[in-house]
Design a protein around this motif. Sequence first.
Motif, mmCIF file in Angstrom:
data_model
loop_
_atom_site.group_PDB
_atom_site.id
_atom_site.type_symbol
_atom_site.label_atom_id
_atom_site.label_comp_id
_atom_site.label_asym_id
_atom_site.label_seq_id
_atom_site.Cartn_x
_atom_site.Cartn_y
_atom_site.Cartn_z
ATOM 1 N N ILE A 195 90.466 3.789 32.706
ATOM 2 C CA ILE A 195 90.601 2.677 31.756
ATOM 3 C C ILE A 195 91.247 1.444 32.404
ATOM 4 C CG2 ILE A 195 90.634 4.142 29.705
ATOM 5 C CD1 ILE A 195 93.662 3.747 29.598
ATOM 6 N N ASP A 196 91.787 1.612 33.624
ATOM 7 C CA ASP A 196 92.378 0.467 34.338
ATOM 8 C C ASP A 196 91.392 -0.195 35.304
ATOM 9 O OD1 ASP A 196 94.873 0.796 33.081
ATOM 10 O OD2 ASP A 196 95.399 2.401 34.485
ATOM 11 N N LYS A 197 90.134 0.301 35.336
ATOM 12 C CA LYS A 197 89.112 -0.341 36.185
ATOM 13 C C LYS A 197 88.765 -1.714 35.625
ATOM 14 C CE LYS A 197 86.292 3.587 37.819
ATOM 15 N NZ LYS A 197 84.944 4.184 37.644
ATOM 16 N N ARG A 198 88.567 -2.674 36.506
ATOM 17 C CA ARG A 198 88.107 -3.994 36.063
ATOM 18 C C ARG A 198 86.603 -3.942 35.802
ATOM 19 N NH1 ARG A 198 92.193 -7.279 35.986
ATOM 20 N NH2 ARG A 198 93.897 -7.000 37.472
ATOM 21 N N CYS A 199 86.162 -4.709 34.814
ATOM 22 C CA CYS A 199 84.748 -4.659 34.403
ATOM 23 C C CYS A 199 83.801 -5.050 35.539
ATOM 24 C CB CYS A 199 84.523 -5.554 33.190
ATOM 25 S SG CYS A 199 85.291 -4.903 31.692
ATOM 26 N N ARG A 200 84.269 -5.905 36.469
ATOM 27 C CA ARG A 200 83.374 -6.358 37.535
ATOM 28 C C ARG A 200 82.998 -5.229 38.497
ATOM 29 N NH1 ARG A 200 87.172 -7.007 41.620
ATOM 30 N NH2 ARG A 200 89.183 -7.815 40.923
ATOM 31 N N VAL A 201 83.812 -4.164 38.554
ATOM 32 C CA VAL A 201 83.492 -3.075 39.485
ATOM 33 C C VAL A 201 82.725 -1.940 38.796
ATOM 34 C CG1 VAL A 201 85.513 -3.577 40.886
ATOM 35 C CG2 VAL A 201 85.645 -1.750 39.166
ATOM 36 N N LEU A 202 82.461 -2.067 37.499
ATOM 37 C CA LEU A 202 81.781 -0.993 36.772
ATOM 38 C C LEU A 202 80.304 -0.948 37.147
ATOM 39 C CD1 LEU A 202 83.263 -1.389 33.168
ATOM 40 C CD2 LEU A 202 84.072 0.078 35.008
ATOM 41 N N SER A 203 79.736 0.263 37.145
ATOM 42 C CA SER A 203 78.295 0.427 37.344
ATOM 43 C C SER A 203 77.582 -0.014 36.068
ATOM 44 C CB SER A 203 77.972 1.893 37.616
ATOM 45 O OG SER A 203 78.233 2.678 36.458
ATOM 46 N N GLY A 204 76.264 -0.152 36.153
ATOM 47 C CA GLY A 204 75.468 -0.523 34.980
ATOM 48 C C GLY A 204 75.674 0.465 33.839
ATOM 49 N N GLY A 205 75.727 1.748 34.176
ATOM 50 C CA GLY A 205 75.915 2.777 33.152
ATOM 51 C C GLY A 205 77.274 2.688 32.491
ATOM 52 N N GLU A 206 78.321 2.417 33.290
ATOM 53 C CA GLU A 206 79.672 2.296 32.727
ATOM 54 C C GLU A 206 79.769 1.081 31.804
ATOM 55 O OE1 GLU A 206 82.556 4.288 36.104
ATOM 56 O OE2 GLU A 206 81.632 2.364 36.560
ATOM 57 N N LYS A 207 79.131 -0.018 32.208
ATOM 58 C CA LYS A 207 79.132 -1.213 31.345
ATOM 59 C C LYS A 207 78.429 -0.926 30.021
ATOM 60 C CE LYS A 207 79.286 -4.726 35.005
ATOM 61 N NZ LYS A 207 78.508 -5.725 35.747
ATOM 62 N N ALA A 208 77.302 -0.204 30.108
ATOM 63 C CA ALA A 208 76.540 0.127 28.890
ATOM 64 C C ALA A 208 77.402 0.967 27.945
ATOM 65 C CB ALA A 208 75.264 0.882 29.260
ATOM 66 N N ARG A 209 78.147 1.916 28.506
ATOM 67 C CA ARG A 209 78.985 2.779 27.663
ATOM 68 C C ARG A 209 80.110 1.984 27.007
ATOM 69 N NH1 ARG A 209 79.164 6.387 32.171
ATOM 70 N NH2 ARG A 209 81.443 6.377 32.149
ATOM 71 N N LEU A 210 80.669 1.029 27.753
ATOM 72 C CA LEU A 210 81.760 0.212 27.213
ATOM 73 C C LEU A 210 81.255 -0.677 26.072
ATOM 74 C CD1 LEU A 210 84.654 -0.802 27.236
ATOM 75 C CD2 LEU A 210 84.066 -2.321 29.151
ATOM 76 N N VAL A 211 80.099 -1.295 26.267
ATOM 77 C CA VAL A 211 79.517 -2.158 25.219
ATOM 78 C C VAL A 211 79.246 -1.335 23.957
ATOM 79 C CG1 VAL A 211 77.472 -3.506 24.590
ATOM 80 C CG2 VAL A 211 78.570 -3.877 26.794
ATOM 81 N N MET A 212 78.720 -0.117 24.140
ATOM 82 C CA MET A 212 78.430 0.724 22.982
ATOM 83 C C MET A 212 79.709 1.149 22.268
ATOM 84 S SD MET A 212 75.839 3.906 22.757
ATOM 85 C CE MET A 212 74.536 2.843 23.312
ATOM 86 N N ALA A 213 80.752 1.437 23.037
ATOM 87 C CA ALA A 213 82.043 1.812 22.433
ATOM 88 C C ALA A 213 82.563 0.677 21.553
ATOM 89 C CB ALA A 213 83.051 2.145 23.531
ATOM 90 N N ILE A 214 82.454 -0.563 22.046
ATOM 91 C CA ILE A 214 82.925 -1.732 21.288
ATOM 92 C C ILE A 214 82.118 -1.869 19.994
ATOM 93 C CG2 ILE A 214 83.037 -4.263 21.288
ATOM 94 C CD1 ILE A 214 83.537 -3.998 24.391
ATOM 95 N N MET A 215 80.804 -1.672 20.100
ATOM 96 C CA MET A 215 79.943 -1.867 18.941
ATOM 97 C C MET A 215 80.193 -0.813 17.858
ATOM 98 S SD MET A 215 75.807 -2.161 18.845
ATOM 99 C CE MET A 215 75.503 -0.441 19.156
ATOM 100 N N LEU A 216 80.498 0.429 18.261
ATOM 101 C CA LEU A 216 80.569 1.516 17.297
ATOM 102 C C LEU A 216 81.965 1.755 16.732
ATOM 103 C CD1 LEU A 216 78.176 4.146 18.943
ATOM 104 C CD2 LEU A 216 77.657 2.410 17.234
ATOM 105 N N PHE A 217 82.995 1.137 17.315
ATOM 106 C CA PHE A 217 84.353 1.373 16.815
ATOM 107 C C PHE A 217 84.521 0.817 15.400
ATOM 108 C CE2 PHE A 217 88.971 0.432 16.584
ATOM 109 C CZ PHE A 217 89.437 1.737 16.715
ATOM 110 N N ASP A 218 83.964 -0.355 15.175
ATOM 111 C CA ASP A 218 84.002 -0.967 13.835
ATOM 112 C C ASP A 218 82.547 -1.124 13.407
ATOM 113 O OD1 ASP A 218 84.629 -2.306 11.545
ATOM 114 O OD2 ASP A 218 84.969 -4.236 12.528
ATOM 115 N N PRO A 219 81.944 -0.076 12.842
ATOM 116 C CA PRO A 219 80.490 -0.012 12.780
ATOM 117 C C PRO A 219 79.849 -1.011 11.819
ATOM 118 C CG PRO A 219 81.443 1.812 11.586
ATOM 119 C CD PRO A 219 82.573 1.110 12.256
ATOM 120 N N PRO A 220 78.740 -1.585 12.278
ATOM 121 C CA PRO A 220 77.910 -2.392 11.391
ATOM 122 C C PRO A 220 77.114 -1.477 10.468
ATOM 123 C CG PRO A 220 76.912 -2.234 13.559
ATOM 124 C CD PRO A 220 78.198 -1.501 13.639
ATOM 125 N N ASN A 221 76.446 -2.057 9.464
ATOM 126 C CA ASN A 221 75.595 -1.207 8.613
ATOM 127 C C ASN A 221 74.121 -1.285 9.009
ATOM 128 O OD1 ASN A 221 74.971 -3.732 7.497
ATOM 129 N ND2 ASN A 221 76.421 -3.455 5.791
#
Length: 540
Positions: free
Chosen positions: A436-462
Amino acid sequence: MIRIENISKQLSHRLLYIEASAALNKGEKIGLVGPNGAGKTSLFRMIIGQELPDEGQVSVEKGTTIGYFSQDVGEMGGISAVAEVMNGAGPVSEVAAELRDLEAAMSDPEQMDRMDAIIERYGEVQARYEELDGYSLEGRAREVLAGLSFTEHMMDGDVGKLSGGWKMRVALARILLMRPDVMLLDEPSNHLDLESLIWLEQFLKNYDGALLMTSHDREFMNRIVNKIIEIDGGQLTTYTGDYGFYESQRAQNEKQQQAQFERQQAMLAKEIKFIERFKARASHAAQVQSRVKKLDKIDRVEPPKRRQVVTFEFQPAPRSGEDVVSLKGVHKAYGDKVIYDGLDFMIRRKERWCIMGINGAGKSTLLKLVAGDLTPDSGAVTIGASVKLGYFAQHAMDILDGEMTIFETLEHNFPRAGQAPLRALAGCFGFSGDDIDKRCRVLSGGEKARLVMAIMLFDPPNLLVLDEPTNHLDLDTKQMLIEALSAYEGTMLFVSHDRHFLGALSNRVLELTPEGVHRYDGGYTEYVARTGQEAPGLRS
């Protein structure tokens, strides 16, 4: 054919293998499974000799040809895609290169004094080329590329101008055309559309060599492999059967081991209690000593290794109106290519539409129109009352601040959430401990995708609009997502090439074909039953 004997391997400070053993025999098709970072790629690299074990040995039977497909495809450019594939076809491509050199020499006036020797050698090489079925090589290369969804134009164009995903397919095609004795395939199902995936599945089923592969697609793995090798805690454990059998067998083994462990712990506690109670009494000294010796000799049963299980529960999404999205008379074209001409489509509350169609049919375009990333050339896209939309697309990863860490990114998006819930959220999406202390610039494409999805689903849209949400997710994270979305109360519109995901979550299918748009009540499973095909592009 390949034997892995008592290997130990340490990478940096991590122990990958401790006296681990396994074997790959002729004709076997094996799935290699284990958590991220367990050492799957290292095992491939040890088999081909790019890495060596610290102890033990990896031996390959003499004369065995091996083809290795990895996610690192290297540089490509300056020749056509079909030529690139032919160049990697093993011995036949080397013979073809010598034939070309000899043909050039035969037309070179400066080589006249050697002409008899050149012609004699040309005859020998030509015979060898025929023996290797070289004259059908280009036809077979085109057949493989067509199976992986290449058009003739793409096959003949400069391979250097293709995107990274298409270059991956070229690298995969090289191995498939080679047809070696052993194929090592590291995530071959990444970057493939559903039609290509099903074609590859059939190709590998019919392939008569040995296969060792990793894949995050359980359906794909289930239909091909007849054995599983699991990497867990530095050990290699072999299960005979497909991935589904492995899952049930592993669960059963864990249950039995836990029961054995608990029985032994109860017995040990009873013995220790007796020893503690009577150790000071001379009258019981012999019995106490006997029991102490007995305890020393007992082989201790270890509790089963607990693999971290990721779970995620949605907060309830706010209720939307009954009519969630309406498309009326929508026209959309890119230059001369018309994607939609008068499309009418309505999405209602709690419907879960999966969009099916071949490459270029307009799947992502439809998602972008609904999400507001594109506007129609004519017609209207209307979002209903009280609709809160969440859109997952590959470009969404570009909005991450490269200097922020994963945890700072979550805190920035949810300043009132508190540390514990955000750490739990990060863990669900595969970010634990120091990750969780990794900077976003060093993340792989897959790690970035997982982070974006985590942000989207924490406060879910309908309304969730998802474009290939399972790309880059491992099997455990993908299963977590399926279970979470199964309990989701909102509406969904999504594109995916993962048949397990499609079957588990859809209750409507919208099929885009050159003949028009077709709607199917019932989900992907019912669609397959009604049409007899797993994807529209496979229709005869």
